[in-house]
Scaffold this motif. Sequence first.
Motif, mmCIF file in Angstrom:
data_model
loop_
_atom_site.group_PDB
_atom_site.id
_atom_site.type_symbol
_atom_site.label_atom_id
_atom_site.label_comp_id
_atom_site.label_asym_id
_atom_site.label_seq_id
_atom_site.Cartn_x
_atom_site.Cartn_y
_atom_site.Cartn_z
ATOM 1 N N ASN A 56 0.815 -1.202 0.000
ATOM 2 C CA ASN A 56 0.000 0.000 0.000
ATOM 3 C C ASN A 56 0.852 1.258 0.000
ATOM 4 O O ASN A 56 0.431 2.284 0.488
ATOM 5 C CB ASN A 56 -0.934 -0.004 1.209
ATOM 6 C CG ASN A 56 -0.179 -0.119 2.521
ATOM 7 O OD1 ASN A 56 1.039 -0.247 2.510
ATOM 8 N ND2 ASN A 56 -0.911 -0.069 3.612
ATOM 9 N N HIS A 57 2.085 1.145 -0.555
ATOM 10 C CA HIS A 57 2.975 2.295 -0.531
ATOM 11 C C HIS A 57 2.734 3.156 -1.759
ATOM 12 O O HIS A 57 3.482 3.173 -2.702
ATOM 13 C CB HIS A 57 4.442 1.849 -0.449
ATOM 14 C CG HIS A 57 4.806 0.777 -1.415
ATOM 15 N ND1 HIS A 57 4.467 -0.531 -1.216
ATOM 16 C CD2 HIS A 57 5.472 0.831 -2.597
ATOM 17 C CE1 HIS A 57 4.930 -1.240 -2.223
ATOM 18 N NE2 HIS A 57 5.528 -0.440 -3.080
ATOM 19 N N ARG A 101 -2.853 7.911 -2.708
ATOM 20 C CA ARG A 101 -4.134 7.712 -3.348
ATOM 21 C C ARG A 101 -4.585 8.981 -4.040
ATOM 22 O O ARG A 101 -4.511 10.075 -3.479
ATOM 23 C CB ARG A 101 -5.197 7.290 -2.318
ATOM 24 C CG ARG A 101 -4.898 5.985 -1.628
ATOM 25 C CD ARG A 101 -5.059 4.823 -2.565
ATOM 26 N NE ARG A 101 -6.458 4.626 -2.886
ATOM 27 C CZ ARG A 101 -6.870 3.876 -3.889
ATOM 28 N NH1 ARG A 101 -6.003 3.297 -4.682
ATOM 29 N NH2 ARG A 101 -8.148 3.713 -4.108
ATOM 30 N N TRP A 154 -5.537 1.277 -7.628
ATOM 31 C CA TRP A 154 -5.855 -0.098 -7.250
ATOM 32 C C TRP A 154 -7.193 -0.503 -7.859
ATOM 33 O O TRP A 154 -8.159 0.275 -7.852
ATOM 34 C CB TRP A 154 -5.968 -0.228 -5.734
ATOM 35 C CG TRP A 154 -4.693 -0.030 -4.982
ATOM 36 C CD1 TRP A 154 -3.435 -0.315 -5.400
ATOM 37 C CD2 TRP A 154 -4.572 0.511 -3.659
ATOM 38 N NE1 TRP A 154 -2.520 -0.005 -4.427
ATOM 39 C CE2 TRP A 154 -3.188 0.502 -3.347
ATOM 40 C CE3 TRP A 154 -5.476 0.985 -2.717
ATOM 41 C CZ2 TRP A 154 -2.704 0.948 -2.116
ATOM 42 C CZ3 TRP A 154 -5.004 1.423 -1.501
ATOM 43 C CH2 TRP A 154 -3.628 1.411 -1.204
ATOM 44 N N ASN A 204 -10.750 -2.558 -7.804
ATOM 45 C CA ASN A 204 -11.649 -3.007 -6.734
ATOM 46 C C ASN A 204 -12.413 -4.262 -7.169
ATOM 47 O O ASN A 204 -12.246 -4.787 -8.275
ATOM 48 C CB ASN A 204 -12.607 -1.879 -6.321
ATOM 49 C CG ASN A 204 -13.539 -1.452 -7.450
ATOM 50 O OD1 ASN A 204 -13.593 -2.069 -8.523
ATOM 51 N ND2 ASN A 204 -14.299 -0.384 -7.219
ATOM 52 N N HIS A 248 -8.208 -11.935 -2.541
ATOM 53 C CA HIS A 248 -7.887 -10.604 -2.029
ATOM 54 C C HIS A 248 -7.227 -10.740 -0.669
ATOM 55 O O HIS A 248 -7.774 -11.376 0.227
ATOM 56 C CB HIS A 248 -9.144 -9.738 -1.923
ATOM 57 C CG HIS A 248 -8.839 -8.308 -1.617
ATOM 58 N ND1 HIS A 248 -9.252 -7.682 -0.473
ATOM 59 C CD2 HIS A 248 -8.136 -7.380 -2.321
ATOM 60 C CE1 HIS A 248 -8.832 -6.422 -0.469
ATOM 61 N NE2 HIS A 248 -8.154 -6.222 -1.576
ATOM 62 N N GLU A 292 -6.133 -8.291 1.879
ATOM 63 C CA GLU A 292 -6.146 -6.932 2.410
ATOM 64 C C GLU A 292 -5.853 -5.921 1.298
ATOM 65 O O GLU A 292 -6.753 -5.492 0.620
ATOM 66 C CB GLU A 292 -5.167 -6.808 3.580
ATOM 67 C CG GLU A 292 -5.561 -7.679 4.773
ATOM 68 C CD GLU A 292 -4.690 -7.446 5.976
ATOM 69 O OE1 GLU A 292 -3.881 -6.489 5.967
ATOM 70 O OE2 GLU A 292 -4.815 -8.218 6.936
ATOM 71 N N ASN A 293 -4.591 -5.549 1.083
ATOM 72 C CA ASN A 293 -4.271 -4.546 0.060
ATOM 73 C C ASN A 293 -3.572 -5.154 -1.148
ATOM 74 O O ASN A 293 -2.758 -4.493 -1.795
ATOM 75 C CB ASN A 293 -3.380 -3.437 0.652
ATOM 76 C CG ASN A 293 -4.110 -2.620 1.690
ATOM 77 O OD1 ASN A 293 -5.311 -2.404 1.587
ATOM 78 N ND2 ASN A 293 -3.389 -2.183 2.700
ATOM 79 N N HIS A 294 -3.896 -6.394 -1.458
ATOM 80 C CA HIS A 294 -3.188 -7.059 -2.546
ATOM 81 C C HIS A 294 -4.093 -8.109 -3.187
ATOM 82 O O HIS A 294 -4.944 -8.698 -2.518
ATOM 83 C CB HIS A 294 -1.914 -7.711 -2.008
ATOM 84 C CG HIS A 294 -1.047 -8.323 -3.067
ATOM 85 N ND1 HIS A 294 -0.465 -7.583 -4.072
ATOM 86 C CD2 HIS A 294 -0.688 -9.615 -3.298
ATOM 87 C CE1 HIS A 294 0.230 -8.374 -4.854
ATOM 88 N NE2 HIS A 294 0.106 -9.623 -4.422
ATOM 89 N N TRP A 295 -3.900 -8.315 -4.516
ATOM 90 C CA TRP A 295 -4.652 -9.312 -5.269
ATOM 91 C C TRP A 295 -3.727 -10.430 -5.735
ATOM 92 O O TRP A 295 -2.590 -10.181 -6.141
ATOM 93 C CB TRP A 295 -5.293 -8.692 -6.513
ATOM 94 C CG TRP A 295 -6.465 -7.797 -6.287
ATOM 95 C CD1 TRP A 295 -6.483 -6.430 -6.360
ATOM 96 C CD2 TRP A 295 -7.804 -8.197 -5.972
ATOM 97 N NE1 TRP A 295 -7.748 -5.966 -6.107
ATOM 98 C CE2 TRP A 295 -8.585 -7.025 -5.869
ATOM 99 C CE3 TRP A 295 -8.420 -9.430 -5.765
ATOM 100 C CZ2 TRP A 295 -9.931 -7.046 -5.572
ATOM 101 C CZ3 TRP A 295 -9.768 -9.453 -5.470
ATOM 102 C CH2 TRP A 295 -10.516 -8.280 -5.381
ATOM 103 N N TYR A 301 0.685 -1.011 -6.996
ATOM 104 C CA TYR A 301 -0.729 -0.825 -7.345
ATOM 105 C C TYR A 301 -1.202 -1.661 -8.532
ATOM 106 O O TYR A 301 -2.388 -1.670 -8.833
ATOM 107 C CB TYR A 301 -1.009 0.661 -7.644
ATOM 108 C CG TYR A 301 -0.013 1.321 -8.562
ATOM 109 C CD1 TYR A 301 -0.078 1.151 -9.933
ATOM 110 C CD2 TYR A 301 1.002 2.111 -8.039
ATOM 111 C CE1 TYR A 301 0.839 1.754 -10.774
ATOM 112 C CE2 TYR A 301 1.935 2.719 -8.873
ATOM 113 C CZ TYR A 301 1.861 2.540 -10.238
ATOM 114 O OH TYR A 301 2.774 3.134 -11.068
#
Length: 260
Positions: A2-3, A6, A36, A38, A93, A95-98, A154
């Motif tokens: 998540n670096h 946004r 990112w 969704n 998914h 958390e912040n990654h696929w 991202y």
Amino acid sequence: MNHKTRKTAPPPTASPASRYGTLSERDLSLLEPGEWLNDNIISFFSLIFNDLSTDNLILDSFFLPLLRLGRTQDAVFNSPRYQEAHNVLIPVHMENHWGLAIYRKRAQRLDLYDSARLINASYLTPFIDQLRQRGVTGLIRTQLQHSPAQENGYDCGVFLLGNAYCHITDNPLWDQRTVRRARPTLQGLARRILYPRCSSQNPPSPCCSLSPTPPPPSPPNPSQPSPPSLPQALHYSHPPLPTQCPSKLPNPSPPLPPPP
């Protein structure tokens, strides 16, 4: 992963429904560079990719989270499409990654694809539990497979879509350069599906106001690859994205012949 800073997305606006669902302008803006993806984007293209193969089934991104919440997903497991598929592709998914898992029924194996190599078998435990309850016996192996690496924080969602598309169509996996060029291709496809035409009788739809006028064609450069092509059937099914409202368009050309 998540670096990143946004960007502010535009407010959500309604878009027409299609056989693949609907996307808001906020959703479509996530296909711009640096954003990112969704659940709505992942699920929309999952339905599109399912039209490309009967041997493969890609589930929407809500499948695994609902299993984790105790929903047995009987409608999915009992559907003819699931029963007949040789391979089941599952968006994962984290958390912040696929990432992407592919359940290969005949081999009783879960292949894991992740552009950052963060995925592991624990994310698939609810799915494996359901397989056991439905009579699947023997060892279900999990194996981390090679996936081209992302070079930022991202693009994991686009890598997921690329891995799924390339496995379904038996094409080479997308690398970072291809993923970067795929974003406008995917966004253009989504707009062609959602806004196949602009009506001069109604207020202009987003396809009129947001579609950039294409630049003049440049001579081909052999050293620079073209954006990833989409299946010919999809191009024939959905007309090119309009860049002007119909009142400014020339007379329509004859319909294209069916693909061979």
